[in-house]
Design an enzyme around this catalytic site. Structure first.
Site, PDB file in Angstrom:
ATOM      1  N   ASP A 189      70.190  59.703  -3.150  1.00  0.00           N
ATOM      2  CA  ASP A 189      70.995  60.877  -2.792  1.00  0.00           C
ATOM      3  C   ASP A 189      70.185  62.126  -3.144  1.00  0.00           C
ATOM      4  OD1 ASP A 189      72.774  58.739  -2.646  1.00  0.00           O
ATOM      5  OD2 ASP A 189      74.490  59.943  -3.294  1.00  0.00           O
ATOM      6  N   LYS A 245      75.882  63.893   3.192  1.00  0.00           N
ATOM      7  CA  LYS A 245      76.796  63.877   2.048  1.00  0.00           C
ATOM      8  C   LYS A 245      77.230  65.309   1.767  1.00  0.00           C
ATOM      9  CE  LYS A 245      76.750  62.720  -2.901  1.00  0.00           C
ATOM     10  NZ  LYS A 245      76.012  62.052  -3.978  1.00  0.00           N
ATOM     11  N   LYS A 268      79.125  60.703   3.722  1.00  0.00           N
ATOM     12  CA  LYS A 268      79.668  60.447   2.382  1.00  0.00           C
ATOM     13  C   LYS A 268      80.412  61.689   1.900  1.00  0.00           C
ATOM     14  CE  LYS A 268      78.298  59.410  -2.396  1.00  0.00           C
ATOM     15  NZ  LYS A 268      77.228  58.910  -3.273  1.00  0.00           N
TER      16      LYS A 268
END
Lengths: 296, 292
Positions: free
Chosen positions: A133, A196, A232
């Site tokens: 991430d 995300k 996400k």
């Protein structure tokens, strides 16, 4: 990089649609299936300065079997930790389906030279993280350096190798839907596997209109290029009810093609216990007591 | 702009729907339902559902920490502030009791007794620790103290009559013990109880420390007994046996009382430390005596 031609976002329509999709009542069997799906999609996360190997091991135990004694509750999708704790998580998750995700690129601010960010990523991957991430350079993005941000994401993607790359846009710092859409396009073009929303360290974190916008972007990207990118939603999702509303939005925007743990995720920590409380309530009919569920 | 009512003296009616008091706010029932209480058929009162009870429990769990973490002295000040606000609104609340069929003079005495009861409990706030705790004589070089801590979230079901004094008689003891309280007002005469929520809303009571619901008692008491995050029940009148069985599942403290609600001398009879005591937990500390 060619200049991105990004149309502006109709903010009123976006928020209205997100609000409309939040009004459905999901009960009984549909709720049970939804809760199960939410658990499968959770990246169980601990990203605190006070994290210890012990805490990560406890989190991993919970990730493998979220509700002790009920095998119907599946394992979560992944455990998300800082790079130095990746080896602990990898060891604790041997033999399970749970992936190890690591934040990298000097999360959460991302204020470091590119070389250090890439080293951060390579360290996490070498330690066994299968998902990375990364945070984008919001400062650079906001002052117009989209090409630089795109180059950075592409470089990180290369450093990831086989690992999946989730690109954190930190939408709470971008300010407008138009900028969020531009950031989505930059990340998609650079080869992100997942978009995300947030680090969880900035408020607002994940909001439904923002996630709706991101879902529309990955859908349009798929229709244009045939490449599937996941989304996400991270930060601020604490209740099962809220999570189910996100799933409705996923289904209505991208269809059930995206209702899979490799295409939609929740980054959360306290969400899991609320989902479990709802799960048990569906079974025995009683509202549950938070203290009866382990806190890690 | 022309005024249709000008000169006629008529105003459009401003009718009140009686709201619940949950988490420091005054919501309608999430179900959208209202009911007309048996004693006041002309009123629409929000009819709390199982979901409203659940919302109240969540609010109470948040509010309980905020209430208990204050100094005992500050809790006393807040309860005294409730007494002040009740006194200020006494005339209006007498009217609500009269609207529910209570005679004017009886209603006035009930409100006065309610204010006095609040003031009495305000004084109790910073004394209850001394009254229910103790310094114990032990053999050995130790100080030994027993201190009290609140049980948590207590659900209270008020008697039908007297609707205000009865409510306060059961609500204040667990509150003084540091608990958050979810109180179900008299089903047939809820107006004064709900007006008490408006009093609390302007008395610096931390959001969620006091919550007031109205609706069908038979239904809501059962839900409260089954809700695992409620730690205690204090009920006016003997409950159904099923209530005890449900409450046992989560090991709740359950008390019910029949204070002869309609007999004379009630105002004095409800000043009771023994209604505080069931909803506090005793913790005993051993501390070495230094210098031995």
């Amino acid at each position: 990089m060619r200049t991105l031609d990004v149309p502006p976002v109709d903010a009123v329509a976006l928020e209205t649609r997100a609000a409309e999709l939040a009004t459905r009542s999901i009960k009984k069997d549909a709720k049970r299936a939804g809760l199960r799906m939410v658990v499968e999609m959770i990246d169980l996360t601990t990203l605190e300065g006070q994290d210890t190997p012990g805490k990560v091991r406890a989190l991993c135990r919970k990730a493998r079997a979220p509700l002790a004694g009920d095998p119907e509750v599946p394992p979560v999708a992944a455990v998300c930790v800082y790079p130095d704790l990746v080896p602990v998580a990898v060891e604790a998750l041997v033999g399970s389906t749970v992936q190890v995700a690591s934040v990298a690129t000097h999360f959460p601010a991302g204020r470091a030279p590119l070389q250090q960010k890439l080293d951060d990523v390579r360290y996490a991957v070498a330690a066994g993280a299968t998902e990375i991430d990364m945070v984008i350079d919001r400062g650079e993005f906001l002052r117009g350096g989209e090409a630089l941000v795109l180059g950075e994401i592409a470089a990180v993607k290369e450093a990831c190798g086989e690992a999946h790359l989730k690109v954190i846009l930190e939408t709470g710092e971008l300010g407008t839907y138009d900028r969020i859409r531009r950031a989505c396009r930059v990340a998609l073009e650079a080869g992100a596997d997942f978009l995300k929303t947030s680090t969880g360290k900035v408020s607002p974190a994940s909001t439904r209109p923002v996630v709706l916008l991101m879902l529309e972007e990955v859908r349009d990207h798929y229709l244009a290029t045939g490449r599937i990118v996941g989304v996400k939603a991270a930060g601020g999702i604490r209740t099962a009810k809220d999570a189910l509303r996100y799933l409705v939005m996923v289904n209505e925007t991208c269809g059930d093609l995206w209702l899979r743990p490799d295409r939609f995720r929740f980054g959360a920590s306290s969400l899991l216990n609320d989902v479990l409380m709802q799960w048990v309530r569906l079974g025995d009919g009683r509202y549950q007591r938070p203290e009866d569920f382990s806190q890690d | 702009m022309s005024d249709a009512h000008e000169g006629t003296g008529a105003r459009p009616a401003v009718l009140k729907t009686w709201k619940l008091f949950v988490g420091g706010a005054l919501p309608r029932s999430e179900s959208g339902r209202t009911y007309q209480p048996a004693a006041a058929r002309h009123c629409n009162v929000a009819r709390a559902s199982r979901k409203d009870l659940r919302d109240a429990v969540e609010a109470a769990r948040k509010g309980q920490g905020s209430w208990w973490n204050r100094d005992a002295y500050n809790r006393g000040q807040i309860v005294y502030r409730i007494a002040e606000m009740l006194e200020t609104r006494a005339t209006a609340i007498v009217d609500e009791l009269v609207a529910c069929g209570v005679e004017q003079e009886v209603a006035r005495r009930e409100v006065e007794a309610s204010v006095d009861l609040c003031a009495w409990h305000a004084g109790l706030c910073d004394k209850v620790g001394v009254l229910l705790g103790s310094q114990n004589q032990v053999s050995g070089p130790f100080f030994n103290f027993s201190t009290i801590e609140p049980t948590g979230v207590v659900f209270v079901a008020a008697p039908e009559q007297p609707s205000l004094l009865g409510l306060l008689a059961l609500l204040l003891p667990p509150l003084v013990g540091g608990n958050a309280v979810i109180a179900l007002c008299s089903e047939s005469a809820p107006l004064a109880g709900l007006a008490f929520g408006e009093v609390c809303a302007s008395s610096d009571v931390p959001a969620g420390a006091i919550n007031l619901l109205a609706g069908p008692r038979a239904e809501l008491v059962g839900h409260a007994a089954a809700h695992r995050a409620i730690d205690g029940l204090l009920l006016a009148g003997r409950p159904e046996p099923s209530v005890g069985a449900e409450a046992a599942d989560s090991v709740k403290r359950v008390r019910w009382c029949d204070a002869e609600w309609d007999a004379p001398g009630l105002a004095e009879r409800v000043r009771r430390l023994d209604w505080v005591e069931p909803f506090v937990e005793v913790k005993t500390l051993w501390h070495p005596v230094s210098g031995w």
